[in-house]
Motif scaffolding. Structure first.
Motif, PDB file in Angstrom:
ATOM      1  N   SER A   1       5.471 -23.453 -29.535  1.00  0.00           N
ATOM      2  CA  SER A   1       6.303 -24.110 -30.554  1.00  0.00           C
ATOM      3  C   SER A   1       6.683 -23.151 -31.670  1.00  0.00           C
ATOM      4  O   SER A   1       7.613 -23.413 -32.427  1.00  0.00           O
ATOM      5  N   HIS A   2       5.947 -22.033 -31.766  1.00  0.00           N
ATOM      6  CA  HIS A   2       6.205 -21.039 -32.804  1.00  0.00           C
ATOM      7  C   HIS A   2       6.721 -19.732 -32.192  1.00  0.00           C
ATOM      8  O   HIS A   2       6.605 -18.675 -32.809  1.00  0.00           O
ATOM      9  N   SER A   3       7.284 -19.789 -31.013  1.00  0.00           N
ATOM     10  CA  SER A   3       7.636 -18.559 -30.296  1.00  0.00           C
ATOM     11  C   SER A   3       9.141 -18.394 -30.138  1.00  0.00           C
ATOM     12  O   SER A   3       9.793 -19.243 -29.512  1.00  0.00           O
ATOM     13  N   PHE A   4       9.675 -17.325 -30.697  1.00  0.00           N
ATOM     14  CA  PHE A   4      11.033 -16.885 -30.369  1.00  0.00           C
ATOM     15  C   PHE A   4      10.996 -16.041 -29.101  1.00  0.00           C
ATOM     16  O   PHE A   4      11.966 -15.985 -28.347  1.00  0.00           O
TER      17      PHE A   4
ATOM     18  N   GLN B   1       9.537 -16.334 -26.337  1.00  0.00           N
ATOM     19  CA  GLN B   1       9.666 -17.013 -25.047  1.00  0.00           C
ATOM     20  C   GLN B   1      11.105 -16.987 -24.540  1.00  0.00           C
ATOM     21  O   GLN B   1      11.349 -16.954 -23.327  1.00  0.00           O
ATOM     22  N   HIS B   2      12.085 -16.980 -25.466  1.00  0.00           N
ATOM     23  CA  HIS B   2      13.491 -16.919 -25.052  1.00  0.00           C
ATOM     24  C   HIS B   2      13.833 -15.555 -24.449  1.00  0.00           C
ATOM     25  O   HIS B   2      14.688 -15.456 -23.564  1.00  0.00           O
TER      26      HIS B   2
ATOM     27  N   ARG C   1      20.011 -21.509 -31.021  1.00  0.00           N
ATOM     28  CA  ARG C   1      19.031 -21.130 -29.993  1.00  0.00           C
ATOM     29  C   ARG C   1      17.600 -21.315 -30.487  1.00  0.00           C
ATOM     30  O   ARG C   1      16.698 -21.549 -29.668  1.00  0.00           O
ATOM     31  N   VAL C   2      17.376 -21.191 -31.781  1.00  0.00           N
ATOM     32  CA  VAL C   2      16.005 -21.240 -32.301  1.00  0.00           C
ATOM     33  C   VAL C   2      15.839 -22.185 -33.490  1.00  0.00           C
ATOM     34  O   VAL C   2      14.726 -22.356 -33.990  1.00  0.00           O
TER      35      VAL C   2
ATOM     36  N   ASN D   1      12.585 -24.224 -34.571  1.00  0.00           N
ATOM     37  CA  ASN D   1      11.335 -23.590 -34.159  1.00  0.00           C
ATOM     38  C   ASN D   1      10.391 -23.518 -35.354  1.00  0.00           C
ATOM     39  O   ASN D   1      10.787 -23.133 -36.454  1.00  0.00           O
TER      40      ASN D   1
ATOM     41  N   ALA E   1       8.194 -21.503 -36.143  1.00  0.00           N
ATOM     42  CA  ALA E   1       7.959 -20.177 -36.707  1.00  0.00           C
ATOM     43  C   ALA E   1       8.796 -19.957 -37.961  1.00  0.00           C
ATOM     44  O   ALA E   1       8.438 -19.148 -38.816  1.00  0.00           O
TER      45      ALA E   1
END
Length: 582
Positions: free
Chosen positions: A74-77, A79-80, A98-99, A102, A104
């Motif tokens: 849930s806090h990950s850029f 992963q994209h 895109r984010v 999120n 983060a």
């Protein structure tokens, strides 16, 4: 190669790295290099599995994330980056679809983001090398190129880790892999500290001694005219070094071939040398070399040169050693680019500083001399300055000041203050204290109250000679050196500039005896990390006592030689005035 987060092969590769939610010195170093190179507050080496991301390399993470070294997806850029297999560049995460949303963004303060895929030997994306800003950021092409080069080197290190973990079943192979891993760890540290081309070459030689034990390590660079320049000739006989000092990129030598093709050139024996690099065969025979290898040095737009090793015996390189050489070449390439960047920055900084320093006016009947010496740290610029302005009626205005900071921003602010004060001196026939008050007020109104120290002094003729009148805003006290060698500080000092409005400022005055010298200086002359300030002032006074009869240029040079030396820690500005003799 993009893969789902839960792809079994990808998860197995992550396990085989042996990395998790704990700090690893090598990958912490990668994060540190990204932070320094791009000037971002946070940099991460992130590995992403199907439920979380971990940070074996991190710089700048706030607590508690720095201790945990992991976040949920849930806090990950990053992963994209894994699922797309492509670089992710975000200018403002709060508005990027895109984010946006999120966690983060709110929990870690991620606003600007640039992430480059980290891959294993099969091309599967395991995570991301990312640079993070806490404010919107327009990433330049140059920054992304540098980040991509670092990511390629980081991927090489991950592959080496995977190979190391795979080889643990064989004790000898594991020991060798560990040595290679330590070599790369030492390389990341040593080359990150190298600031000149000579330091890079010396570091590479030292690193491989005792590990691969080559007879010679060569570094060659390409120039814009497609010529190869040997940078490591000092460790070769002069006749050999002169032969290969500069030669065409089309030559069939190991270095030229690697730089030209961008591929490693492996020469396990003399037969391979004769077949692949015949132009170097005579030198191999002359030096008694039996084998060699050359790998390209990566740059933002292709190879910038080659890193070459030669041995006195046959030396077939295994896959793991080839990976080590590729990773080492990546470190060297990055170090050389940083050296080039630092050199370019030094050139710009030097021109900037020279443009900002005043030419001294004709001060007759007085003598004037000045010196500016940058700190011994490479970037030749700072916030120190001196100035002298010739006024009507035989008056002379003298200024020495120091803006807080040791970079080009400090120099730019210094230039603004210097120009404003010059204008006040010429336009306003007021005492020094009044002009410093005006300068302080202007700093407050213009919204740039950078802490600054300065001394402004007037030299005026009077019936019996000359008088010095000055105001001091938190600056080291000038020193009066009389013709007989008597030394006394010109005391009297008020608050420095840029702290608060409407500060009370005072004028101080003293007659100048015939043939006396007034020395103005910045704190870099007397402040060190190891000596007491009062001791350094006494040392300055002692040096001056013996220089009463010296010319002003010789006096300033002697002061610098005896107090600043070659490794002074701060910029030093000196301004000296000598009154006429009897």
């Amino acid at each position: 190669m993009a893969e789902p987060l839960d792809d079994p092969g990808r998860l197995d590769a992550l396990i085989r790295t042996g990395l998790g939610a704990a700090a690893d010195p090598m990958f912490d170093r990668f994060a540190s290099i990204v932070q320094r190179t791009l000037g971002v507050p946070v940099a991460l080496v992130s590995l992403v599995d199907d439920i979380r991301q971990v940070f074996p390399g991190a710089y700048g993470l706030a607590l508690p994330w720095q201790q945990r070294r992991q976040t949920p997806l849930s806090h990950s850029f990053c992963q994209h980056v894994v699922t797309s297999g492509e670089t992710l560049v975000v200018t403002d995460a709060r508005t990027d679809p895109r984010v946006a949303g999120n966690l983060a963004i709110t929990d870690l303060g991620v606003v600007g983001y640039a992430g480059i895929p980290l891959t294993d030997g099969d091309g599967m994306v395991l995570g991301s090398l990312c640079a993070i800003d806490t404010a919107p950021r327009q990433w330049t092409a140059g920054e992304l190129d540098l980040l991509a080069d670092l990511a390629a080197t980081c991927s090489d290190s991950l592959r080496l880790r995977i190979a190391t973990q795979t080889a643990r079943g064989n004790e000898h192979a594991a020991s060798a892999a560990f040595d290679r891993s330590q070599l790369l760890l030492r390389a990341s540290v040593a080359l990150a500290r190298a600031n000149t081309l000579a330091e890079v070459v010396g570091a590479v030689r030292t690193l491989v001694t005792g590990t691969m034990d080559p007879d010679y390590v060569g570094v060659s660079l390409l120039d814009a005219d497609h010529q190869v320049h040997l940078q490591s000739g000092d460790s070769l006989p002069k006749r050999v070094a002169d032969r290969w000092r500069r030669y065409p990129q089309t030559a069939r030598t190991p270095s030229a071939l690697a730089a030209d093709t961008g591929l490693p050139i492996l020469l396990p024996d003399l037969a391979a040398v004769a077949e692949q690099a015949p132009d170097a065969a005579a030198t191999f025979a002359e030096m008694g070399w039996q084998s060699g290898a050359s790998v390209p040095l990566p740059g933002p737009h292709g190879p910038i040169g080659a890193l070459t090793f030669v041995w006195k015996d046959r030396y077939p390189l295994g896959a793991a050693e080839q990976a080590v050489l590729a990773a080492l070449a990546g470190y060297v390439g990055q170090a050389l680019q940083r050296v080039d960047y630092l050199y370019s920055r030094e050139q710009v900084a030097t021109l900037l500083q020279r443009a900002m320093l005043s030419d001294l006016p004709d001060a007759a009947p007085f003598e004037l001399a000045a010196r500016y010496v940058p700190a011994a740290r490479g970037e030749h610029v700072g916030g120190d300055w001196y100035d002298a302005v010739r006024l009507e009626d035989g008056h002379l205005a003298l200024v020495v000041g120091d803006v807080t900071g040791h970079d080009m921003l400090a120099a730019a602010r210094m230039g603004q203050l210097r120009s404003m004060l010059r204008a006040f001196i010429v336009d306003r026939h007021e005492p020094p204290s009044a002009l410093l008050r005006r300068l302080d007020a202007a700093m407050q109104v213009l919204g740039d109250p950078t802490p600054t120290t300065a001394v402004l002094a007037y030299v005026r003729p009077e019936t019996t000679g000359f008088r010095l009148q000055w105001a001091n805003a938190g600056h080291p006290s000038p020193v009066l050196l009389e013709a007989d060698g008597t030394v006394s500080p010109l005391t009297g000092r008020d608050m420095l500039l840029g702290l608060r409005q409407r500060t009370t400022r005072n004028n101080y005055s003293r007659p100048l005896p015939p043939g006396s010298t007034v020395l103005f200086y910045t704190d870099g002359l007397i402040e060190t990390r190891t000596d007491a300030l009062d001791d350094r002032k006494l040392q300055l006074h002692g040096v001056l006592t013996g220089l009463a009869g010296a010319s002003l240029p010789d006096l300033l040079d002697e002061i610098l030689a005896r107090l600043a030396g070659d490794r002074h820690e701060d910029d030093v500005a000196l301004l000296a005035l000598r009154s006429p003799g009897d």
